[in-house]
Design a protein around this motif. Sequence first.
Motif, PDB file in Angstrom:
ATOM      1  N   PRO A   1      -5.124   2.385  14.867  1.00  0.00           N
ATOM      2  CA  PRO A   1      -4.579   3.196  13.767  1.00  0.00           C
ATOM      3  C   PRO A   1      -3.794   2.326  12.784  1.00  0.00           C
ATOM      4  CG  PRO A   1      -4.196   4.258  15.878  1.00  0.00           C
ATOM      5  CD  PRO A   1      -4.680   2.879  16.188  1.00  0.00           C
ATOM      6  N   PHE A   2      -4.068   2.519  11.502  1.00  0.00           N
ATOM      7  CA  PHE A   2      -3.337   1.791  10.470  1.00  0.00           C
ATOM      8  C   PHE A   2      -2.674   2.807   9.551  1.00  0.00           C
ATOM      9  CE2 PHE A   2      -2.773  -0.110   6.284  1.00  0.00           C
ATOM     10  CZ  PHE A   2      -2.177  -1.315   6.606  1.00  0.00           C
ATOM     11  N   GLU A   3      -1.349   2.763   9.499  1.00  0.00           N
ATOM     12  CA  GLU A   3      -0.590   3.680   8.652  1.00  0.00           C
ATOM     13  C   GLU A   3       0.228   2.890   7.646  1.00  0.00           C
ATOM     14  OE1 GLU A   3       1.711   5.963  11.400  1.00  0.00           O
ATOM     15  OE2 GLU A   3       0.110   7.408  11.749  1.00  0.00           O
ATOM     16  N   PHE A   4       0.296   3.410   6.438  1.00  0.00           N
ATOM     17  CA  PHE A   4       1.113   2.771   5.413  1.00  0.00           C
ATOM     18  C   PHE A   4       2.009   3.805   4.760  1.00  0.00           C
ATOM     19  CE2 PHE A   4      -2.588   4.242   3.074  1.00  0.00           C
ATOM     20  CZ  PHE A   4      -2.086   4.673   1.848  1.00  0.00           C
ATOM     21  N   CYS A   5       3.015   3.304   4.051  1.00  0.00           N
ATOM     22  CA  CYS A   5       3.983   4.175   3.391  1.00  0.00           C
ATOM     23  C   CYS A   5       3.463   4.574   2.016  1.00  0.00           C
ATOM     24  CB  CYS A   5       5.330   3.470   3.263  1.00  0.00           C
ATOM     25  SG  CYS A   5       6.575   4.454   2.367  1.00  0.00           S
TER      26      CYS A   5
ATOM     27  N   VAL B   1      -6.837   6.195  -1.115  1.00  0.00           N
ATOM     28  CA  VAL B   1      -6.600   7.081   0.031  1.00  0.00           C
ATOM     29  C   VAL B   1      -5.875   8.328  -0.464  1.00  0.00           C
ATOM     30  CG1 VAL B   1      -5.477   7.328   2.284  1.00  0.00           C
ATOM     31  CG2 VAL B   1      -6.472   5.133   1.618  1.00  0.00           C
ATOM     32  N   ALA B   2      -6.324   9.494  -0.018  1.00  0.00           N
ATOM     33  CA  ALA B   2      -5.668  10.757  -0.364  1.00  0.00           C
ATOM     34  C   ALA B   2      -4.716  11.157   0.756  1.00  0.00           C
ATOM     35  CB  ALA B   2      -6.702  11.851  -0.595  1.00  0.00           C
ATOM     36  N   ARG B   3      -3.625  11.788   0.372  1.00  0.00           N
ATOM     37  CA  ARG B   3      -2.630  12.218   1.357  1.00  0.00           C
ATOM     38  C   ARG B   3      -2.860  13.685   1.705  1.00  0.00           C
ATOM     39  NH1 ARG B   3       3.877  12.062   0.375  1.00  0.00           N
ATOM     40  NH2 ARG B   3       3.180  12.951  -1.597  1.00  0.00           N
ATOM     41  N   ARG B   4      -2.942  13.975   2.995  1.00  0.00           N
ATOM     42  CA  ARG B   4      -3.166  15.344   3.443  1.00  0.00           C
ATOM     43  C   ARG B   4      -1.878  16.151   3.484  1.00  0.00           C
ATOM     44  NH1 ARG B   4      -7.543  15.154   8.473  1.00  0.00           N
ATOM     45  NH2 ARG B   4      -9.322  14.366   7.246  1.00  0.00           N
TER      46      ARG B   4
ATOM     47  N   ASN C   1      -2.370   7.698   7.190  1.00  0.00           N
ATOM     48  CA  ASN C   1      -3.348   6.938   7.966  1.00  0.00           C
ATOM     49  C   ASN C   1      -4.553   6.602   7.100  1.00  0.00           C
ATOM     50  OD1 ASN C   1      -6.027   7.050   9.738  1.00  0.00           O
ATOM     51  ND2 ASN C   1      -4.386   6.295  11.039  1.00  0.00           N
ATOM     52  N   CYS C   2      -4.955   5.327   7.086  1.00  0.00           N
ATOM     53  CA  CYS C   2      -6.145   4.895   6.354  1.00  0.00           C
ATOM     54  C   CYS C   2      -7.323   4.857   7.310  1.00  0.00           C
ATOM     55  CB  CYS C   2      -5.930   3.524   5.719  1.00  0.00           C
ATOM     56  SG  CYS C   2      -7.421   2.869   4.906  1.00  0.00           S
TER      57      CYS C   2
END
Length: 258
Positions: free
Chosen positions: A137-141, A115-118, A126-127
Motif C-alpha cells: 500500500p502506498f499512501e500520500f498526503c 489520483v482522485a480522492r474518495r 491511497n494510490c
Amino acid sequence: MEKVYQPNERRFVVVDGGPDDLDYTYECYRSRRARLSCGHHATPSSLTDLCTRQLNEGKSSFSCDTCGAALPYDEVRIKALLTPEEKEHFEKTLAFNATKTNPDTKICPGCNTSVARRQLSNLSVNCRVCTKRTGQPFEFCWQCLKKWKGNRSRTDRCDNDGCCNEALKTLKTCPVVIFQDIKDISSCPSIRACPTCGALLKHSGKMCKNITCTRCKIQFCFVCLQLTSKCLPTSNYFTPCAIPVAPRQTSIPQWNKD
C-alpha cells in the motif's frame, strides 16, 4: 550551463552518423536529440523550454509540441536532464496546476499520475498505481503531496514537516488587486476561491469586478463574493458593491455538483 547528453545516455539519444557500437565522446553528444516516446526528437534544452512553457500556460501534464502525444513526467525528467531545482519547480507547479484546474485530483508523488480522492474529509490517499506496482500500500498526503506520515484519517495535516494547505496559504498571502476601471475599492485580494466550486481564480484588475469561473462557469463578484445576479441589483459592473469588500477567505468551498 548548456545541457549535454553523456555517452551513458545513448539508450534514448539520436546520434547522427557512426555505427551503433561506437564509443561516442562527450563532444559527439553536444546538442544531440532525445528520442521521445511519441517518436519525435528534442534536445534537453528544447524539451525543458517546451515543458516550462506548458507549465506557465497552466497545464498539469506535458505533451509533444509536434503531435500532441502525452509525455509522462518521468520521461521528461530524464530526457530533459532536469536539475534538482527544476525537478522541484516542475513537480510543485504540476501539482498546483492540477489543483487549480481540477481540485478533485492531485498528482501522486510516487508515480506522477492523477489520483482522485474518495473521502473528502481524509487527507491520506491511497494510490492504486503505486500499490499495484510495488505490491505494498502506498499512501500520500493530499495536502503536502508527500508520502504519508502519522496517523490516518486526519483532516488538518500529516506529520511531514511543512505540511499545510497551499491554497489557503495563497489566499492568505496574495497581494491586493488594483482595479483600473473601478474607483473606491481597496483591500480586495487578487486571488479568490470560487464561492461555488472552490477553484482559485486571479483578477488582473482590468475590466469589471465580476468574473466567470473557468471550472463551474458560474459568474460572481470578485469584490463581495456574491453571485453576480445578487450583486448587480444594488450596484453595477464598475461601481462599488452595496456591501463591504469580502475579507480574505479562510476555507475552500466544496463543490456540490448535485
